[in-house]
Design an enzyme around this catalytic site. Sequence first.
Site, PDB file in Angstrom:
ATOM      1  N   ASP A   1       4.140   1.152  -2.593  1.00 35.65           N
ATOM      2  CA  ASP A   1       2.832   0.706  -3.414  1.00 35.65           C
ATOM      3  C   ASP A   1       1.625   0.540  -2.242  1.00 35.65           C
ATOM      4  O   ASP A   1       1.989   0.327  -1.042  1.00 35.65           O
ATOM      5  CB  ASP A   1       3.133  -0.607  -3.934  1.00 35.65           C
ATOM      6  CG  ASP A   1       4.402  -0.562  -5.014  1.00 35.65           C
ATOM      7  OD1 ASP A   1       4.389   0.487  -5.664  1.00 35.65           O
ATOM      8  OD2 ASP A   1       4.630  -1.655  -5.442  1.00 35.65           O
ATOM      9  N   LYS A   2       0.705   0.385  -2.630  1.00 36.24           N
ATOM     10  CA  LYS A   2      -0.739   0.403  -1.915  1.00 36.24           C
ATOM     11  C   LYS A   2      -0.537  -0.789  -0.836  1.00 36.24           C
ATOM     12  O   LYS A   2      -0.647  -0.458   0.124  1.00 36.24           O
ATOM     13  CB  LYS A   2      -1.844   0.729  -2.681  1.00 36.24           C
ATOM     14  CG  LYS A   2      -3.122   0.391  -1.965  1.00 36.24           C
ATOM     15  CD  LYS A   2      -4.353   0.389  -2.663  1.00 36.24           C
ATOM     16  CE  LYS A   2      -5.806   0.125  -1.939  1.00 36.24           C
ATOM     17  NZ  LYS A   2      -7.073   0.043  -2.732  1.00 36.24           N
TER      18      LYS A   2
END
Length: 298
Positions: free
Chosen positions: A145-146
């Site tokens: 995930d970012k």
Amino acid sequence: MVSAHIGEAGRKLRFTATTEGMRLDKFLADQGLELTRSRLHALISEGLALINNCQAKPSQKVHRGDLVSLNVPPPRILDVEPQPIPLSVAYEDDQIIVVDKPAGLSVHPGPGHPDGTLVNALLARCPDMQGVGGAIRPGIVHRLDKDTSGLMMVAKNDLAHHSLSAQIKAREVIKGYVAMVTGFLEPPEGVVDAPIARDPRNRKRMAVVIGGREARTRYRIFANLSGFNLVEVYLETGRTHQIRVHMAYLGHPLLGDVVYGRRSPLVDRHFLHANRLVFKHPSSGETMEFRSPLPDDL
């Protein structure tokens, strides 16, 4: 359900309805396709959904025994520009590169972040990666995930991409994480075995859903703090937001997770770091192991 997946060329999906009188868009939304309701509505409106081989509208009712088919076109090929973004590289040779991704860096371009991603940085460092494993996500075999930091392996050619992807599919890759969860987990060591799909109440989230994709997460507490557990986590499968969803499902969301828990004054993001990665080198078969300490913000 009968499903045929055709990689970057798109997907052709077929379902036999077992419910009566449900709207077509609702029926497809309940099939765990990881497509938003608005995206499904657009595909149906474009004539890409059929009921018994006839074009249908989003509001058309599906009846028990109907054959529903959906053509999902390939993702739009992105014109990804190389950008000289600094990378922390744990290892690199002519086959693979292992990077220690910082929080805040998206892995590949998408809506809301057309550039400034890990892929942009990788193409600047390794121009020959262009097109490896497909033009949309060159070299990428798994994602973070970012706002999750830590180790990622990336393929620099098609041979490496095939090997790493096959190892992931065979569950031969060890992916370890450190997470901070709110509250105290019981038991202190265990396996969460709960299927994951799009949350039927909020299509922007994932959730534990009956009939979703198999998802297994192993965890072990290794530190008790005031109101929190520091947890070692290993993935047996690789579903979107898997650790975050499973910990929230147990009633102990990650510290600072604004999607599955709540914001925290202690951290500026969810407390999750990919600290261990073990796999076999695509050419030599040698076992490669990498570790990454917690970054300063955690």
